[in-house]
Design a protein around this motif. Structure first.
Motif, PDB file in Angstrom:
ATOM      1  N   UNK A 204       0.860  -1.087  -0.067  1.00  0.00           N
ATOM      2  CA  UNK A 204       0.014  -0.058   0.032  1.00  0.00           C
ATOM      3  C   UNK A 204       0.902   1.332  -0.210  1.00  0.00           C
ATOM      4  N   UNK A 205       0.369   2.079  -0.621  1.00  0.00           N
ATOM      5  CA  UNK A 205       1.279   3.690  -0.992  1.00  0.00           C
ATOM      6  C   UNK A 205       0.580   4.479  -0.089  1.00  0.00           C
TER       7      UNK A 205
ATOM      8  N   UNK B 158       0.529  -6.753   8.836  1.00  0.00           N
ATOM      9  CA  UNK B 158       0.998  -7.209   7.832  1.00  0.00           C
ATOM     10  C   UNK B 158       0.903  -6.714   6.349  1.00  0.00           C
ATOM     11  N   UNK B 159       0.573  -5.179   6.436  1.00  0.00           N
ATOM     12  CA  UNK B 159       0.763  -4.705   5.099  1.00  0.00           C
ATOM     13  C   UNK B 159       2.116  -4.084   4.750  1.00  0.00           C
ATOM     14  N   UNK B 160       2.633  -4.302   3.522  1.00  0.00           N
ATOM     15  CA  UNK B 160       3.987  -3.516   3.090  1.00  0.00           C
ATOM     16  C   UNK B 160       3.413  -2.099   2.890  1.00  0.00           C
ATOM     17  N   UNK B 161       4.303  -1.297   3.346  1.00  0.00           N
ATOM     18  CA  UNK B 161       4.123   0.158   2.808  1.00  0.00           C
ATOM     19  C   UNK B 161       5.008   0.933   2.238  1.00  0.00           C
ATOM     20  N   UNK B 162       4.742   1.843   1.450  1.00  0.00           N
ATOM     21  CA  UNK B 162       5.523   2.775   0.920  1.00  0.00           C
ATOM     22  C   UNK B 162       5.033   4.256   1.001  1.00  0.00           C
ATOM     23  N   UNK B 163       5.684   5.020   1.124  1.00  0.00           N
ATOM     24  CA  UNK B 163       5.062   6.280   1.340  1.00  0.00           C
ATOM     25  C   UNK B 163       5.711   7.456   0.272  1.00  0.00           C
ATOM     26  N   UNK B 164       4.794   8.315  -0.287  1.00  0.00           N
ATOM     27  CA  UNK B 164       5.230   9.311  -1.264  1.00  0.00           C
ATOM     28  C   UNK B 164       4.827  10.754  -0.368  1.00  0.00           C
ATOM     29  N   UNK B 165       6.009  11.373   0.072  1.00  0.00           N
ATOM     30  CA  UNK B 165       5.896  12.457   0.639  1.00  0.00           C
ATOM     31  C   UNK B 165       7.059  13.511   0.397  1.00  0.00           C
ATOM     32  N   UNK B 166       6.989  14.890   0.638  1.00  0.00           N
ATOM     33  CA  UNK B 166       8.087  15.555   0.605  1.00  0.00           C
ATOM     34  C   UNK B 166       9.052  15.589   1.953  1.00  0.00           C
ATOM     35  N   UNK B 167       8.206  15.220   2.859  1.00  0.00           N
ATOM     36  CA  UNK B 167       8.917  14.942   4.276  1.00  0.00           C
ATOM     37  C   UNK B 167       9.113  13.388   4.723  1.00  0.00           C
ATOM     38  N   UNK B 168      10.509  13.200   4.946  1.00  0.00           N
ATOM     39  CA  UNK B 168      10.755  11.755   5.421  1.00  0.00           C
ATOM     40  C   UNK B 168       9.832  11.377   6.429  1.00  0.00           C
ATOM     41  N   UNK B 169       9.482  10.161   6.469  1.00  0.00           N
ATOM     42  CA  UNK B 169       8.481   9.503   7.504  1.00  0.00           C
ATOM     43  C   UNK B 169       9.261   9.194   8.678  1.00  0.00           C
TER      44      UNK B 169
END
Length: 142
Positions: A3-4, A24-35
């Protein structure tokens, strides 16, 4: 399922990421800030089709968490800069993202909004199907 989280480094993304990882979801983040958490991160903006395209690689679904300039649901003090920023992020950014996601064949997603789409001076909120009647640019653009 991968999931993005679009805008996932913000407050809501920081709250839901541990829950999703625990499920147990795999995550990816789109953002201008680091998570804050150690999650795959694509540094980029929702108004950049290339960053969106990169972030959608190997994604099954997305959750839209991006937003601009939250305001209370009764805030009418606005200027042209605030109006433009909110519409660029909350409308143009969403439209651009959905256009690229469709091109990539992504058909599963969740859009998050806010109770700011309702006039906050109201004393009673009977249902979520009540009129969207906020005077704030943030609520109008969400």
């Amino acid at each position: 399922m991968k999931v993005l989280l679009v805008g996932g480094s913000g407050m809501v993304g920081s709250f839901i990421s541990p829950y999703l990882l625990n499920k147990d979801f795999e995550l990816k983040i789109l953002d201008i800030k680091k998570p804050k958490l150690d999650i795959e991160w694509i540094k980029g903006s929702i108004d950049d089709p290339y960053a969106i395209s990169q972030s959608l690689k190997d994604i099954d679904a997305f959750i839209w968490l991006a937003m601009q300039s939250p305001q209370g649901g009764s805030n009418t003090k606005q200027d042209l800069k605030t109006i433009r920023e909110n519409y660029i992020t909350n409308c143009l950014g969403l439209h651009t993202f959905l256009w690229v996601a469709q091109e990539k064949g992504i058909s599963k997603g969740i859009y998050t909004s806010s109770m700011s789409v309702h006039y906050r001076e109201r004393k009673y909120f009977p249902t979520e199907s009540m009129p969207l009647d906020t005077p704030s640019v943030y609520g109008l653009s969400k």
